[in-house]
Design a protein around this motif. Structure first.
Motif, mmCIF file in Angstrom:
data_model
loop_
_atom_site.group_PDB
_atom_site.id
_atom_site.type_symbol
_atom_site.label_atom_id
_atom_site.label_comp_id
_atom_site.label_asym_id
_atom_site.label_seq_id
_atom_site.Cartn_x
_atom_site.Cartn_y
_atom_site.Cartn_z
ATOM 1 N N SER A 106 0.830 -1.207 0.000
ATOM 2 C CA SER A 106 0.000 0.000 0.000
ATOM 3 C C SER A 106 0.862 1.253 0.000
ATOM 4 C CB SER A 106 -0.939 0.007 1.206
ATOM 5 O OG SER A 106 -0.214 0.091 2.400
ATOM 6 N N GLY A 135 0.278 5.933 -0.237
ATOM 7 C CA GLY A 135 -0.656 7.048 -0.238
ATOM 8 C C GLY A 135 -0.234 8.127 0.726
ATOM 9 N N ARG A 181 -5.327 6.570 -0.343
ATOM 10 C CA ARG A 181 -4.574 5.350 -0.071
ATOM 11 C C ARG A 181 -4.976 4.281 -1.074
ATOM 12 N NH1 ARG A 181 -0.850 3.434 2.761
ATOM 13 N NH2 ARG A 181 -0.635 5.517 3.639
#
Length: 437
Positions: A315, A317, A322
């Motif tokens: 992930s 962001g 995100r």
């Protein structure tokens, strides 16, 4: 006179009540049985008969026969022979969100606030829902509320991007015909109605998978007093042909422009769905017509994922957005179904999306007679649009850029924080032309 005794008074009261009950039962036994002709067997009651006077107890229809009297209200809204179908939960939700009463949309649980702002709805769980459910649940707000959004600079910029694509690639195609026809696939709540109104179409057809959004788009159109007709349809144009929902008289003439804004990534889960979408476009776009759209840039998405040092981390962001992938794939390894979850402040709540691998998209589009005219990331579209006086003026009117800052620095940069600009540069805009195969 005896004084107040609660025990004695309560006992006397019970004795009196029991006595009255016994007397009432005796009277009922002594009363002769009333004979009433059944409205079921005798048909409608004569004019002037008070239906409300019919006794509610059972009636006799013959020797030893006992049946209840049919329901015969004095005032009724429907015909006696009709049965009303109860509303489904989805229908109740749609009607609730079409309400103009702002109190119905107030958040019930103050604990669900994020960053000091009350979310219109609780956090969406993508595993238990769908894209349609997510957008159906999002509240339709007025212009004043939209202007107070914490990401309003980003939303203004995205609106300018769509205006720029229409001006650069839809307007020339529309201008070739006095009766310009427009198809918008993934119309949402009708936020682009005013953009199309400037092009003076002869008809606008709007489609979205979210039925509540389509209802809200229709309401926005009806309240806008537009001088051209529009038709609205709720179905999934990535999985079903247009002809299965849109009347043939609408599809008989081809469209001059087809628009697909910020939604193509929802249908890139399988090659079959991608081809249904392209088939719908190619079959209904006239030769020389244009197909315009916006979608996340696969190169930028994968580049930011690769920039993460840890292989286990999926992930990236910032405070405004995100993205979380489910797996890591090598470039070209999974052209369809490369799934990630996207969260964007005040806009998208953890909704599943799919990487639209550009090389695959362009190859498929060519198979369907769609020739690439333009493809640029949003930062480049900003630079291209700023060179055009009309689009530059629109940039300034929409407060996307600060003209004084541009004059001082010589750089065309949007008036927004760097964290929001990171979101904008995830996306590309494109334009294709339909050619004869």
């Amino acid at each position: 006179m005896p004084g107040y005794d609660p025990v004695r008074d309560l006992r006397d009261s019970r004795n009196q009540s029991n006595s009255e009950t016994r007397n009432s039962a005796q009277i009922e036994e002594d009363r002769p049985e009333r004979m009433v002709e059944s409205p079921i067997t005798q048909g409608p009651l004569p004019n002037g008969t008070d239906q409300g006077a019919i006794p509610k107890e059972s009636v006799t229809h013959g020797e030893g026969s006992m049946e209840p009297i049919a329901y015969q209200p004095t005032y009724r809204w429907s015909e006696p022979t009709t049965i009303l179908t109860p509303m489904t939960i989805e229908e109740m939700e749609r009607r609730r969100f079409r309400s103009k009463n702002p109190l119905r949309h107030k958040e019930r649980n103050a604990d669900e606030s994020v960053g000091g702002r009350i979310r219109p709805y609780a956090e969406f769980n993508a595993e238990n829902g769908s894209v349609a459910e997510h957008y159906n649940k999002r509240q339709n707000i007025d212009r004043e509320a939209r202007e107070s959004s914490p990401i309003i600079p980003l939303k203004r910029f995205n609106n300018w991007i769509k205006s720029a694509l229409i001006a650069m690639y839809a307007q020339p195609a529309l201008g070739e015909h006095a009766q310009a026809r427009v198809l918008e696939m993934g119309c949402g709540k009708g936020g682009d109605l005013m953009k199309w109104d400037r092009q003076h179409p002869s008809i606008l057809v709007m489609i979205d998978v979210a039925e509540v959004s389509v209802d809200q788009a229709r309401e926005r159109y009806e309240s806008g007093r537009f001088r051209w007709p529009a038709s609205f349809f709720a179905f999934d144009c990535f999985r079903e042909p247009l002809s299965s929902h849109i009347p043939q008289e609408i599809l008989a003439a081809k469209f001059d422009t087809i628009s697909l804004q910020f939604c193509m990534h929802y249908g890139w889960d399988t090659e079959e769905h991608a081809r249904v979408m392209l088939e719908n476009i190619a079959q209904n776009l006239r030769p020389g017509g244009t197909f315009i759209g916006t979608t996340p840039d696969s190169e930028t998405l994968m580049g930011r994922l690769e920039a993460i040092n840890s292989e286990a981390e999926l992930s990236f962001g910032n405070e405004n957005y995100r993205i979380e992938f489910e797996h890591r794939y090598e470039p070209g390894e999974k052209p369809f179904g490369n799934k990630y979850h996207f969260w964007l402040e005040d806009a998208v709540d953890d909704v599943p999306e799919y990487v639209v691998e550009w090389a695959t998209f362009e190859r498929l589009a060519e198979e369907y007679g769609l020739k690439l005219l333009y493809r640029s990331r949003f930062d480049q579209i900003l630079a291209d649009g700023y060179d055009k006086p009309r689009l530059r003026s629109l940039l300034e009117r929409m407060r996307v850029v600060d003209p004084e800052q541009v004059a001082e620095t010589g750089e065309v940069t949007p008036a927004m924080p760097a964290s929001m600009w990171d979101v904008c540069t995830l996306y590309i805009g494109f334009a294709f032309e339909k050619v004869e195969l």
